[in-house]
Design a protein around this motif. Sequence first.
Motif, PDB file in Angstrom:
ATOM      1  N   LEU A 238      -1.955  14.319  -6.641  1.00 36.02           N
ATOM      2  CA  LEU A 238      -1.963  14.035  -5.199  1.00 36.02           C
ATOM      3  C   LEU A 238      -0.998  12.908  -4.865  1.00 36.02           C
ATOM      4  CD1 LEU A 238      -5.802  14.238  -4.513  1.00 36.02           C
ATOM      5  CD2 LEU A 238      -4.063  15.887  -3.772  1.00 36.02           C
TER       6      LEU A 238
ATOM      7  N   LEU B  99      -1.297   5.499   8.397  1.00 33.94           N
ATOM      8  CA  LEU B  99      -2.527   5.787   9.145  1.00 33.94           C
ATOM      9  C   LEU B  99      -2.717   4.724  10.216  1.00 33.94           C
ATOM     10  CD1 LEU B  99      -4.886   6.671   6.140  1.00 33.94           C
ATOM     11  CD2 LEU B  99      -3.296   8.166   7.369  1.00 33.94           C
TER      12      LEU B  99
ATOM     13  N   LEU C 229      -4.607  22.492  -3.656  1.00 35.25           N
ATOM     14  CA  LEU C 229      -4.747  21.189  -2.999  1.00 35.25           C
ATOM     15  C   LEU C 229      -6.222  20.793  -2.904  1.00 35.25           C
ATOM     16  CD1 LEU C 229      -3.535  18.828  -1.357  1.00 35.25           C
ATOM     17  CD2 LEU C 229      -3.761  20.275   0.680  1.00 35.25           C
TER      18      LEU C 229
ATOM     19  N   SER D  46     -10.247  11.143  -6.051  1.00 37.40           N
ATOM     20  CA  SER D  46      -9.073  11.551  -5.266  1.00 37.40           C
ATOM     21  C   SER D  46      -8.797  10.556  -4.149  1.00 37.40           C
ATOM     22  CB  SER D  46      -9.233  12.977  -4.735  1.00 37.40           C
ATOM     23  OG  SER D  46      -9.926  13.014  -3.514  1.00 37.40           O
TER      24      SER D  46
ATOM     25  N   ARG E 297       0.834  -1.199   0.000  1.00 38.43           N
ATOM     26  CA  ARG E 297       0.000   0.000   0.000  1.00 38.43           C
ATOM     27  C   ARG E 297       0.874   1.256   0.000  1.00 38.43           C
ATOM     28  NH1 ARG E 297      -3.547  -0.550   5.100  1.00 38.43           N
ATOM     29  NH2 ARG E 297      -1.480  -1.014   5.922  1.00 38.43           N
ATOM     30  N   PRO E 298       0.325   2.374  -0.491  1.00 38.11           N
ATOM     31  CA  PRO E 298       1.112   3.620  -0.470  1.00 38.11           C
ATOM     32  C   PRO E 298       1.534   3.977   0.957  1.00 38.11           C
ATOM     33  CG  PRO E 298      -0.839   3.866  -1.863  1.00 38.11           C
ATOM     34  CD  PRO E 298      -0.975   2.543  -1.162  1.00 38.11           C
ATOM     35  N   ALA E 299       2.674   4.645   1.066  1.00 40.28           N
ATOM     36  CA  ALA E 299       3.192   5.045   2.385  1.00 40.28           C
ATOM     37  C   ALA E 299       2.170   5.890   3.136  1.00 40.28           C
ATOM     38  CB  ALA E 299       4.502   5.818   2.213  1.00 40.28           C
ATOM     39  N   LEU E 300       1.449   6.738   2.412  1.00 41.61           N
ATOM     40  CA  LEU E 300       0.408   7.559   3.046  1.00 41.61           C
ATOM     41  C   LEU E 300      -0.568   6.682   3.820  1.00 41.61           C
ATOM     42  CD1 LEU E 300      -1.275  10.207   3.404  1.00 41.61           C
ATOM     43  CD2 LEU E 300      -2.372   9.655   1.227  1.00 41.61           C
ATOM     44  N   ILE E 301      -0.976   5.604   3.187  1.00 37.66           N
ATOM     45  CA  ILE E 301      -1.977   4.732   3.796  1.00 37.66           C
ATOM     46  C   ILE E 301      -1.359   3.904   4.923  1.00 37.66           C
ATOM     47  CG2 ILE E 301      -3.588   2.832   3.359  1.00 37.66           C
ATOM     48  CD1 ILE E 301      -4.387   5.535   2.083  1.00 37.66           C
TER      49      ILE E 301
ATOM     50  N   GLN F 181      -5.339   8.271  -3.872  1.00 38.18           N
ATOM     51  CA  GLN F 181      -4.485   8.302  -2.692  1.00 38.18           C
ATOM     52  C   GLN F 181      -4.412   6.939  -2.002  1.00 38.18           C
ATOM     53  OE1 GLN F 181      -4.930  12.346  -0.443  1.00 38.18           O
ATOM     54  NE2 GLN F 181      -6.782  12.031  -1.640  1.00 38.18           N
ATOM     55  N   ALA F 182      -5.480   6.159  -2.103  1.00 39.61           N
ATOM     56  CA  ALA F 182      -5.497   4.858  -1.435  1.00 39.61           C
ATOM     57  C   ALA F 182      -4.722   3.800  -2.200  1.00 39.61           C
ATOM     58  CB  ALA F 182      -6.947   4.390  -1.230  1.00 39.61           C
ATOM     59  N   VAL F 183      -4.540   4.008  -3.497  1.00 41.17           N
ATOM     60  CA  VAL F 183      -3.970   2.956  -4.347  1.00 41.17           C
ATOM     61  C   VAL F 183      -2.578   3.298  -4.879  1.00 41.17           C
ATOM     62  CG1 VAL F 183      -4.256   1.792  -6.596  1.00 41.17           C
ATOM     63  CG2 VAL F 183      -6.220   2.054  -5.039  1.00 41.17           C
ATOM     64  N   VAL F 184      -2.343   4.550  -5.239  1.00 39.46           N
ATOM     65  CA  VAL F 184      -1.156   4.900  -6.017  1.00 39.46           C
ATOM     66  C   VAL F 184      -0.050   5.433  -5.108  1.00 39.46           C
ATOM     67  CG1 VAL F 184      -0.282   6.231  -7.974  1.00 39.46           C
ATOM     68  CG2 VAL F 184      -2.680   5.478  -7.940  1.00 39.46           C
ATOM     69  N   GLU F 185       1.069   4.730  -5.063  1.00 40.54           N
ATOM     70  CA  GLU F 185       2.241   5.229  -4.328  1.00 40.54           C
ATOM     71  C   GLU F 185       2.791   6.444  -5.051  1.00 40.54           C
ATOM     72  OE1 GLU F 185       3.771   6.045  -1.791  1.00 40.54           O
ATOM     73  OE2 GLU F 185       4.422   4.077  -1.077  1.00 40.54           O
TER      74      GLU F 185
ATOM     75  N   ARG G  48      -8.057  19.515  -5.913  1.00 38.92           N
ATOM     76  CA  ARG G  48      -7.719  18.143  -6.303  1.00 38.92           C
ATOM     77  C   ARG G  48      -8.323  17.106  -5.366  1.00 38.92           C
ATOM     78  NH1 ARG G  48      -4.389  21.687  -8.173  1.00 38.92           N
ATOM     79  NH2 ARG G  48      -3.166  21.315 -10.057  1.00 38.92           N
ATOM     80  N   GLN G  49      -8.934  17.557  -4.287  1.00 37.36           N
ATOM     81  CA  GLN G  49      -9.506  16.594  -3.341  1.00 37.36           C
ATOM     82  C   GLN G  49     -11.013  16.439  -3.544  1.00 37.36           C
ATOM     83  OE1 GLN G  49      -8.022  17.710   0.557  1.00 37.36           O
ATOM     84  NE2 GLN G  49      -6.102  16.641   0.195  1.00 37.36           N
TER      85      GLN G  49
ATOM     86  N   ASP H 179      -9.000   1.191   4.578  1.00 43.55           N
ATOM     87  CA  ASP H 179      -8.015   2.220   4.240  1.00 43.55           C
ATOM     88  C   ASP H 179      -8.690   3.510   3.781  1.00 43.55           C
ATOM     89  OD1 ASP H 179      -5.956   0.511   4.843  1.00 43.55           O
ATOM     90  OD2 ASP H 179      -5.520  -0.034   2.766  1.00 43.55           O
TER      91      ASP H 179
END
Lengths: 417, 417
Positions: free
Chosen positions: B154, A36, A279, B125, A29-33, B129-133, A282-283, B275
């Motif tokens: 993002l 969390l 920002l 969005s 999974r992406p580092a962002l996720i 963010q949940a899928v793409v590193e 884009r959300q 996630d």
Amino acid sequence: MTSTLHTAAPSTTPTTDPTASDGGDTDARPALIRGLSAPKGFGDATLRERRADAIELLGGIPDPAVLPTRELAEATARVLAVPGVPALQYGRTEGLPLLREWIAAREGVDVGRIVITNGGFHGLSLAIQAVVERGGTVAVDDPIFPLFLRGLELSAGVPLPVPVGAEGLDIDALEARLADGARPSGLYTVPDFHNPSQGTLPTAARRRLVELAEQHDFVVFADNPYRELRFAGEPQDDAVFNESDHVIHINTFTKTLGPGLRLGWLVLPERFTRDVVALRSRQDSHTSLFVQSAIAELLTSDEGLFDRTLGVARELYRSRAEGLATALEREAPGAFEVRVPDGGFFLWPRLVDDAVDADRLAADASAEGVEYQRGSFFASGTGNGAERHLRLSCGDTSVERLDEAAVRLARALARQA
Amino acid sequence: MTSTLHTAAPSTTPTTDPTASDGGDTDARPALIRGLSAPKGFGDATLRERRADAIELLGGIPDPAVLPTRELAEATARVLAVPGVPALQYGRTEGLPLLREWIAAREGVDVGRIVITNGGFHGLSLAIQAVVERGGTVAVDDPIFPLFLRGLELSAGVPLPVPVGAEGLDIDALEARLADGARPSGLYTVPDFHNPSQGTLPTAARRRLVELAEQHDFVVFADNPYRELRFAGEPQDDAVFNESDHVIHINTFTKTLGPGLRLGWLVLPERFTRDVVALRSRQDSHTSLFVQSAIAELLTSDEGLFDRTLGVARELYRSRAEGLATALEREAPGAFEVRVPDGGFFLWPRLVDDAVDADRLAADASAEGVEYQRGSFFASGTGNGAERHLRLSCGDTSVERLDEAAVRLARALARQA
């Protein structure tokens, strides 16, 4: 059993490694996720079976009786009757001009600095993402509104706890941390009726805080959702937060017109407006124009409505805070050190007797039929004494029920006598 | 001069370096922010002075005449009259159960897979963010709905263009890219009435796409905002997108009940729900419960209302698409190759004569008083021929005005004769 935002779990302190994973090396999974945290802390702790007749003193919830619901229904009907129904069409990312202008006038700033958000927490998340590089340090209240730490995970931010006392953030302590070499990119505080500890940062301290931000080049996230609910004491200067390019001022209609609207705003320094709008676009593009239009109509069609609404609300919340404080002293004399706050929804009583087990008290109180947030859930550091406190929300509970809550809490205390 | 979301700028293609900055080495902003492109492309290009009587064929905007505004006002009044006014209180991040259940029944999935969003773009969005590193590759439509490329910033994602033909995404071309070693983590496409090129992906191609996603372990972002607005042809299987754990299905009430609501939903594979909810809870908590409650009441208090609304809307949009196509052929015979789509709001006529300068045509059309999006703005790669097309939106313009638009466009063409 119920679980809603205001009772949900705060994060634990994020690790300093933004790539830390709870899924092992195979976690793609992406580092962002991965950054969390799983629900834990007070969310889980309060997810126990509650008595059907439980009195819930859990969240910062306005009483529906003082929300202008009839007027809102009428305002909504009017905006839906406008030819072409602009309230149902696309809008600008910054927000509806009429609403931004009303807010800008109230804040005393240029309208270009106002960005409409989906509530105060959304404002915080935008501020965090716009200011804090991944893994960056952010000075934070200790004790703290714990959901901020969850938001900080969006930037894998590392919190630096700064003590909060009877008059809000301890500026001397902050200055000492900075002198010791701390280099935060942001600082989070609640200046009015601090959540949870209820102090208000004095004007002089606000000025010092802003000066420190400018000297050390960090951005103050001044989160002030309870500002309009002052029912005692003298207002401290809030404009100071609108006069520096090192402060993002976060506010919301959540506590005054209703959390369900999801409607708030940022007062941004000009240097941040383009980035925050970029920002935000884009959300989720922009805040519901249906909501913005209805509230703009509500506020501008009757110029006195908002202040009349606040006047009724303040009196109600004052009577409840005073009522609960009185009931606690009556039912459990000397057990708590209680200060009636100058505004907002919470009491933050301290257990006087160090022999009382605070966690056991919360469990016993639940068994007796009263639910509250234990103070330990609000710690961002150690040694702040938060664990000796209870956070009791009284905004949406009648004085009669608050009296009963005090009776039940006294019974729970008596179990340890 | 006007500028709203639907006419706003798409991103340029992000660089492959997620730390690339437009501010030089001294730019201390977070990498996330530095990676957001400045407005350019069709936003700037359409930001010219317009004639006061300009006919705007720019955005995917529903006609307000076919939105159930009176019923929405009534539904709103009812939810605001509920004791305790739950519509103005906090809600769950996933969304209002009543609304999620209505959507889940319509999608034919378990309610646990539905997450309510602030519209389709918000769903995109969250999915990105949940899928793409950061820096990951995402296969995308070419031509493409250009705002997706903005959202992709993002995650500092790198788009891999895949051709779109008369029947949507070219699955053979995708398969060839994968065989050549492309390793996207996601794929973006609009399966019904592709935006801008209007084709619909056949059921067999949908199945192949999902199989490829499962084989090569990428996630399909199936963005289907126009699905409900089919006015001709046979529906292709949409359920295929709800049956794989490699598809995130994105939808919205924007085109059916109004963009201003900012209300949409995701159908998520179970493996993503935790996630996405965790991410969303850190951004803006939840979608306005005021909006969710009003729409849930609207949809459930009269079970036939939504389909009746769609029936009226489809007939209106069919008549406008056919009317504009007829008017173009009448006013400029042979100049355009026009196909009337099977649904949605757009025509995508191709300039038959290669000698016509498409950019000059757009400028001349503006001078004549008709505004549209030039095809070049929708290219995600090269060699797709998009620059020879015009995207004409006819959803919110009467047939009479569309006739006049065709007259003006013919005049603009004649300037190059």
